[in-house]
Design a protein around this motif. Structure first.
Motif, PDB file in Angstrom:
ATOM      1  N   SER A 108     -30.686  15.488  -3.920  1.00 45.55           N
ATOM      2  CA  SER A 108     -31.028  16.824  -4.262  1.00 45.55           C
ATOM      3  C   SER A 108     -30.311  17.734  -3.137  1.00 45.55           C
ATOM      4  O   SER A 108     -29.787  17.341  -2.034  1.00 45.55           O
ATOM      5  CB  SER A 108     -32.632  17.073  -3.694  1.00 45.55           C
ATOM      6  OG  SER A 108     -32.803  18.558  -3.358  1.00 45.55           O
ATOM      7  N   ARG A 149     -24.253  18.222   1.485  1.00 40.96           N
ATOM      8  CA  ARG A 149     -25.426  17.750   0.859  1.00 40.96           C
ATOM      9  C   ARG A 149     -24.840  17.584  -0.869  1.00 40.96           C
ATOM     10  O   ARG A 149     -23.865  18.223  -1.161  1.00 40.96           O
ATOM     11  CB  ARG A 149     -26.373  18.873   0.900  1.00 40.96           C
ATOM     12  CG  ARG A 149     -27.056  18.934   2.195  1.00 40.96           C
ATOM     13  CD  ARG A 149     -28.089  19.960   2.279  1.00 40.96           C
ATOM     14  NE  ARG A 149     -29.050  19.747   3.335  1.00 40.96           N
ATOM     15  CZ  ARG A 149     -29.831  20.421   3.904  1.00 40.96           C
ATOM     16  NH1 ARG A 149     -30.338  21.509   3.131  1.00 40.96           N
ATOM     17  NH2 ARG A 149     -30.477  20.115   5.012  1.00 40.96           N
ATOM     18  N   VAL A 191     -32.445  12.582 -10.733  1.00 33.93           N
ATOM     19  CA  VAL A 191     -33.794  12.311 -10.914  1.00 33.93           C
ATOM     20  C   VAL A 191     -34.203  10.966 -11.962  1.00 33.93           C
ATOM     21  O   VAL A 191     -33.332  10.919 -12.965  1.00 33.93           O
ATOM     22  CB  VAL A 191     -34.484  13.523 -11.361  1.00 33.93           C
ATOM     23  CG1 VAL A 191     -36.077  13.491 -11.729  1.00 33.93           C
ATOM     24  CG2 VAL A 191     -34.162  14.764 -10.839  1.00 33.93           C
ATOM     25  N   ASP A 239     -30.805  23.807 -10.680  1.00 36.58           N
ATOM     26  CA  ASP A 239     -32.334  23.868 -10.526  1.00 36.58           C
ATOM     27  C   ASP A 239     -32.731  22.496 -11.294  1.00 36.58           C
ATOM     28  O   ASP A 239     -32.264  22.125 -12.402  1.00 36.58           O
ATOM     29  CB  ASP A 239     -32.892  24.924 -11.176  1.00 36.58           C
ATOM     30  CG  ASP A 239     -34.416  25.066 -10.847  1.00 36.58           C
ATOM     31  OD1 ASP A 239     -34.758  26.055 -10.008  1.00 36.58           O
ATOM     32  OD2 ASP A 239     -35.037  24.497 -11.728  1.00 36.58           O
ATOM     33  N   ILE A 240     -33.531  21.840 -10.514  1.00 37.87           N
ATOM     34  CA  ILE A 240     -34.235  20.610 -11.112  1.00 37.87           C
ATOM     35  C   ILE A 240     -34.583  20.587 -12.573  1.00 37.87           C
ATOM     36  O   ILE A 240     -34.828  19.812 -13.299  1.00 37.87           O
ATOM     37  CB  ILE A 240     -34.979  19.965 -10.211  1.00 37.87           C
ATOM     38  CG1 ILE A 240     -35.327  18.340 -10.503  1.00 37.87           C
ATOM     39  CG2 ILE A 240     -36.255  20.656 -10.061  1.00 37.87           C
ATOM     40  CD1 ILE A 240     -35.929  17.505  -9.355  1.00 37.87           C
ATOM     41  N   GLU A 278     -31.019  19.819  -1.511  1.00 43.06           N
ATOM     42  CA  GLU A 278     -31.746  20.331  -0.334  1.00 43.06           C
ATOM     43  C   GLU A 278     -31.860  19.167   0.769  1.00 43.06           C
ATOM     44  O   GLU A 278     -32.440  19.433   1.968  1.00 43.06           O
ATOM     45  CB  GLU A 278     -33.375  20.877  -0.690  1.00 43.06           C
ATOM     46  CG  GLU A 278     -33.280  22.156  -1.256  1.00 43.06           C
ATOM     47  CD  GLU A 278     -33.334  21.801  -2.940  1.00 43.06           C
ATOM     48  OE1 GLU A 278     -33.995  21.017  -3.181  1.00 43.06           O
ATOM     49  OE2 GLU A 278     -32.625  22.677  -3.584  1.00 43.06           O
ATOM     50  N   HIS A 318     -29.082  17.098 -12.862  1.00 42.33           N
ATOM     51  CA  HIS A 318     -29.272  18.748 -13.194  1.00 42.33           C
ATOM     52  C   HIS A 318     -28.499  19.426 -11.920  1.00 42.33           C
ATOM     53  O   HIS A 318     -28.501  19.033 -10.946  1.00 42.33           O
ATOM     54  CB  HIS A 318     -30.828  18.959 -13.034  1.00 42.33           C
ATOM     55  CG  HIS A 318     -31.564  17.830 -13.910  1.00 42.33           C
ATOM     56  ND1 HIS A 318     -32.168  18.147 -15.265  1.00 42.33           N
ATOM     57  CD2 HIS A 318     -32.173  16.596 -13.541  1.00 42.33           C
ATOM     58  CE1 HIS A 318     -32.913  17.092 -15.527  1.00 42.33           C
ATOM     59  NE2 HIS A 318     -32.774  16.183 -14.663  1.00 42.33           N
ATOM     60  N   TYR A 336     -28.968  17.489  -8.495  1.00 37.89           N
ATOM     61  CA  TYR A 336     -30.212  16.786  -8.525  1.00 37.89           C
ATOM     62  C   TYR A 336     -30.150  15.578  -9.360  1.00 37.89           C
ATOM     63  O   TYR A 336     -29.655  15.700 -10.357  1.00 37.89           O
ATOM     64  CB  TYR A 336     -31.307  17.535  -9.155  1.00 37.89           C
ATOM     65  CG  TYR A 336     -31.898  18.725  -8.249  1.00 37.89           C
ATOM     66  CD1 TYR A 336     -32.786  18.706  -7.305  1.00 37.89           C
ATOM     67  CD2 TYR A 336     -31.295  19.981  -8.527  1.00 37.89           C
ATOM     68  CE1 TYR A 336     -32.962  19.904  -6.513  1.00 37.89           C
ATOM     69  CE2 TYR A 336     -31.502  21.362  -7.754  1.00 37.89           C
ATOM     70  CZ  TYR A 336     -32.329  20.968  -6.875  1.00 37.89           C
ATOM     71  OH  TYR A 336     -32.936  21.947  -5.843  1.00 37.89           O
ATOM     72  N   VAL A 350     -37.169  12.268  -7.248  1.00 39.82           N
ATOM     73  CA  VAL A 350     -35.902  12.872  -6.924  1.00 39.82           C
ATOM     74  C   VAL A 350     -35.095  11.729  -6.059  1.00 39.82           C
ATOM     75  O   VAL A 350     -35.593  11.557  -4.984  1.00 39.82           O
ATOM     76  CB  VAL A 350     -36.206  14.058  -6.318  1.00 39.82           C
ATOM     77  CG1 VAL A 350     -34.562  14.794  -5.982  1.00 39.82           C
ATOM     78  CG2 VAL A 350     -36.765  15.032  -7.263  1.00 39.82           C
TER      79      VAL A 350
END
Length: 144
Positions: A41, A88, A94, A63-64, A43, A60, A92, A38
């Motif tokens: 994100s 943030r 990835v 949710d991943i 988060e 994404h 995501y 990742v």
């Protein structure tokens, strides 16, 4: 930096002098990501813009594990929204396969903009394209 010729295919660096970019981009950290790693994100805080030198990354929302909304390929960048607004990431990002990513911090990006305002214009074009893409996806959702 040997890969400077690779940057010319990137929209972010379109129309800028290679010499100006070479010195500044030489200060950037290179990241190597494996499939499933990742990069961004919701988060995690983000203070960098990421330029994908080689590889492919999926985007994404929510949710991943959700299906990929988009795919970034070599020459594209990620993290521009969170980089610019200090919040943030909204998605995501990835690695889909082995990827080489250039991590461009605020000091380097500021230097690039100061050496060539074309970088700022290119960043505006990238943001506009992403907005249009997102609006198109939203419009498709309402039509279905």
């Amino acid at each position: 930096m040997e890969k400077i010729k690779e940057y010319h295919r990137a929209q972010l660096f379109d129309g800028i002098d290679t010499g100006d970019a070479q010195h500044l981009l030489g200060q950037c950290e290179t990241l190597w990501l494996n499939p499933g790693d990742v990069l961004l994100s919701p988060e995690m805080d983000n203070g960098s813009l990421f330029y994908l030198v080689e590889g492919e990354m999926s985007v994404h929302l929510g949710d991943i594990t959700n299906p990929a909304l988009d795919v970034f390929r070599a020459g594209e960048c990620a993290g521009e929204l969170s980089f610019l607004d200090g919040k943030r990431p909204s998605a995501y990002v990835v690695a889909s396969d082995r990827s080489e990513v250039l991590k461009i911090d605020a000091q380097v990006l500021t230097g690039l903009v100061q050496s060539s305002h074309r970088v700022a214009i290119n960043l505006i074009h990238i943001l506009t394209s992403r907005m249009r893409f997102g609006l198109g996806k939203l419009s498709d959702t309402y039509e279905n």
